[in-house]
Design a protein around this motif. Sequence first.
Motif, mmCIF file in Angstrom:
data_model
loop_
_atom_site.group_PDB
_atom_site.id
_atom_site.type_symbol
_atom_site.label_atom_id
_atom_site.label_comp_id
_atom_site.label_asym_id
_atom_site.label_seq_id
_atom_site.Cartn_x
_atom_site.Cartn_y
_atom_site.Cartn_z
ATOM 1 N N ALA A 256 61.129 29.116 10.724
ATOM 2 C CA ALA A 256 62.523 28.796 10.399
ATOM 3 C C ALA A 256 63.329 30.073 10.176
ATOM 4 O O ALA A 256 64.477 30.181 10.626
ATOM 5 N N TYR A 257 62.734 31.052 9.490
ATOM 6 C CA TYR A 257 63.411 32.340 9.243
ATOM 7 C C TYR A 257 63.727 33.038 10.565
ATOM 8 O O TYR A 257 64.843 33.550 10.766
ATOM 9 N N ALA A 258 62.752 33.073 11.464
ATOM 10 C CA ALA A 258 62.959 33.744 12.747
ATOM 11 C C ALA A 258 64.048 33.045 13.559
ATOM 12 O O ALA A 258 64.881 33.704 14.204
ATOM 13 N N ARG A 259 64.076 31.709 13.542
ATOM 14 C CA ARG A 259 65.116 30.974 14.272
ATOM 15 C C ARG A 259 66.482 31.199 13.636
ATOM 16 O O ARG A 259 67.496 31.284 14.336
ATOM 17 N N ASP A 260 66.526 31.274 12.320
ATOM 18 C CA ASP A 260 67.781 31.561 11.624
ATOM 19 C C ASP A 260 68.356 32.884 12.115
ATOM 20 O O ASP A 260 69.538 32.980 12.481
ATOM 21 N N LEU A 261 67.528 33.923 12.157
ATOM 22 C CA LEU A 261 68.002 35.219 12.633
ATOM 23 C C LEU A 261 68.367 35.156 14.111
ATOM 24 O O LEU A 261 69.401 35.690 14.531
ATOM 25 N N PHE A 262 67.528 34.512 14.908
ATOM 26 C CA PHE A 262 67.788 34.436 16.345
ATOM 27 C C PHE A 262 69.148 33.823 16.629
ATOM 28 O O PHE A 262 69.859 34.246 17.546
ATOM 29 N N GLN A 263 69.516 32.833 15.834
ATOM 30 C CA GLN A 263 70.784 32.133 16.039
ATOM 31 C C GLN A 263 71.962 32.825 15.371
ATOM 32 O O GLN A 263 73.110 32.369 15.498
ATOM 33 N N THR A 264 71.710 33.935 14.698
ATOM 34 C CA THR A 264 72.768 34.734 14.080
ATOM 35 C C THR A 264 73.315 35.719 15.109
ATOM 36 O O THR A 264 72.538 36.445 15.740
ATOM 37 N N PRO A 265 74.637 35.772 15.327
ATOM 38 C CA PRO A 265 75.188 36.729 16.298
ATOM 39 C C PRO A 265 74.687 38.149 16.025
ATOM 40 O O PRO A 265 74.681 38.613 14.892
ATOM 41 N N GLY A 266 74.239 38.806 17.088
ATOM 42 C CA GLY A 266 73.707 40.155 16.958
ATOM 43 C C GLY A 266 72.204 40.222 17.073
ATOM 44 O O GLY A 266 71.644 41.297 17.299
ATOM 45 N N PHE A 267 71.541 39.095 16.930
ATOM 46 C CA PHE A 267 70.078 39.068 17.023
ATOM 47 C C PHE A 267 69.637 38.446 18.350
ATOM 48 O O PHE A 267 69.287 39.155 19.295
ATOM 49 N N GLY A 268 69.660 37.109 18.440
ATOM 50 C CA GLY A 268 69.177 36.458 19.649
ATOM 51 C C GLY A 268 69.932 36.833 20.901
ATOM 52 O O GLY A 268 69.363 36.838 21.999
ATOM 53 N N ASP A 269 71.205 37.185 20.754
ATOM 54 C CA ASP A 269 71.990 37.534 21.953
ATOM 55 C C ASP A 269 71.654 38.922 22.491
ATOM 56 O O ASP A 269 72.231 39.364 23.483
ATOM 57 N N THR A 270 70.719 39.615 21.851
ATOM 58 C CA THR A 270 70.232 40.894 22.376
ATOM 59 C C THR A 270 68.824 40.773 22.970
ATOM 60 O O THR A 270 68.295 41.743 23.506
ATOM 61 N N VAL A 271 68.208 39.600 22.834
ATOM 62 C CA VAL A 271 66.800 39.422 23.208
ATOM 63 C C VAL A 271 66.684 38.976 24.660
ATOM 64 O O VAL A 271 67.329 38.011 25.083
ATOM 65 N N ASP A 272 65.833 39.658 25.414
ATOM 66 C CA ASP A 272 65.556 39.285 26.799
ATOM 67 C C ASP A 272 64.058 38.988 26.911
ATOM 68 O O ASP A 272 63.237 39.897 27.011
ATOM 69 N N PHE A 273 63.705 37.709 26.853
ATOM 70 C CA PHE A 273 62.293 37.329 26.889
ATOM 71 C C PHE A 273 61.640 37.690 28.225
ATOM 72 O O PHE A 273 60.445 37.978 28.273
ATOM 73 N N ASP A 274 62.410 37.679 29.290
ATOM 74 C CA ASP A 274 61.870 38.068 30.591
ATOM 75 C C ASP A 274 61.418 39.523 30.562
ATOM 76 O O ASP A 274 60.308 39.857 30.993
ATOM 77 N N HIS A 275 62.245 40.422 30.033
ATOM 78 C CA HIS A 275 61.866 41.822 29.923
ATOM 79 C C HIS A 275 60.649 41.984 29.016
ATOM 80 O O HIS A 275 59.730 42.762 29.323
ATOM 81 N N ILE A 276 60.643 41.269 27.910
ATOM 82 C CA ILE A 276 59.533 41.378 26.960
ATOM 83 C C ILE A 276 58.220 40.999 27.630
ATOM 84 O O ILE A 276 57.239 41.750 27.584
ATOM 85 N N LYS A 277 58.188 39.854 28.257
ATOM 86 C CA LYS A 277 56.927 39.367 28.833
ATOM 87 C C LYS A 277 56.465 40.237 29.995
ATOM 88 O O LYS A 277 55.284 40.582 30.104
ATOM 89 N N ARG A 278 57.380 40.604 30.867
ATOM 90 C CA ARG A 278 56.963 41.426 32.018
ATOM 91 C C ARG A 278 56.454 42.790 31.573
ATOM 92 O O ARG A 278 55.496 43.323 32.147
#
Length: 338
Positions: A256-278
Amino acid sequence: MGGDGNRAYGHKSFSRSRSHFRDRITADGRGGRPVAAGRYRLVVSRACPWASRAVISRRLLGLEDALSMAVADPVQDDRSWRFTLDPGGRDPVLGIRYLSEAYDRRETGYPGGVSVPAVVDVASGELVTNDYQQLTLDLATEWTALHREGAPDLYPAARRDEIDTVMAEVYEDVNNGVYRAGFATGQKEYEKACAGVFRRLETIAGRLAGQRYLVGDTLTEADIRLFTTLVRFDPVYHGHFKCNRWKLAEEPVLWAYARDLFQTPGFGDTVDFDHIKRHYYQVHTGINPTGIVPLGPDLASWLSPHHREELGGRPFGDGTPPGPVPEGERVAPAGRPV
C-alpha cells in the motif's frame, strides 16, 4: 546484449565501490562548481535505482528547466551507458555516444566503472560528479534558488538526523542488500543477504503501519530512496535476484505504501518498467544467460486504491505537487504491455 563484462555479473561477489568523482555543485560555488541554470546535464538510466532517485528529486523540486536530463539506453554494452535512444546515437546536448567519454574528459584512463547518475558540465563536456549519495541531498539543499514555487522540503533540517539514520539502514540492508543477494556466488552468502533484506523490510513495514511516510508526516529523501527499490522488487528483485521469500504485493503495508508513492506526482510518472526489466534481464547475462525478459508481473495493480491517505500526512508539506511531466520526458503508464 552486453559482452564479456556483462557476463561477469553473478560470478563475483557484489561490492559497491565508493563514488570516485565527488565534486559538489553548491549555492555559493565553493570548490568551483556553482549552481547555475543550464550549466549542467544530468545523465541517468530509468532502469537504475540510484539514478532514479535523482530523476524523482529533480521532478519534485521542479528543476527540469534548470538541469537538463539525458536518458541512456537501459541495455549497456561493454563501454557501459550509451545514448542509442537519441537520433544518431548521440546525446543532443553533449554530443557524445557514451557516458564514458565524459569520464575520459575528466580523467584519462580512469580505471573505475562508468556509473549513473552522473552530472556533466555542458561547456567542457567533463564529468562533475557521480556521487549518487550526495547528489540528491544537494539538489534539495543547494539548488533552492532554482526550485519551483511550492517545492517540498525533502531534507528538512529539523529531521535530518532521523532521516540519515533511516536512510543508512535502508541503504545497507535493502538498496544494497538485494544486489548482494542477487550477485552472491555461494549459498551462505546469498542466504545472509536475502535474510537481511526481508528482516529490514519487516521492520520498515512495522514502522509504516501507523504512519504514512518514513519520517514525519511529509515526503522526504528517505521515502525516495526506499521507493526506488520497492518499485523494482516484484519485476526484478523477486525473481532475478532471488529475493523471493514473499512478493511486495503480498506484504499489505509495504504494498500500500509503495502504491501510495507511485500514485503521487513525481514518483510513478518517472518509472519506466520496460527499461527496468530489459536492463536487469538482458545486461546481467551472468545471472540470466538467455537474456529472456519475463512478461509479468501485471502492472495495472500499481494504480489500485491504497487507502494510505487515512493515516493523514501531507505529501508536499506546505508545498504543492509538481506540474505535468515535460514533453519528451513522459513514460508509458503502468499497465501498458511491455
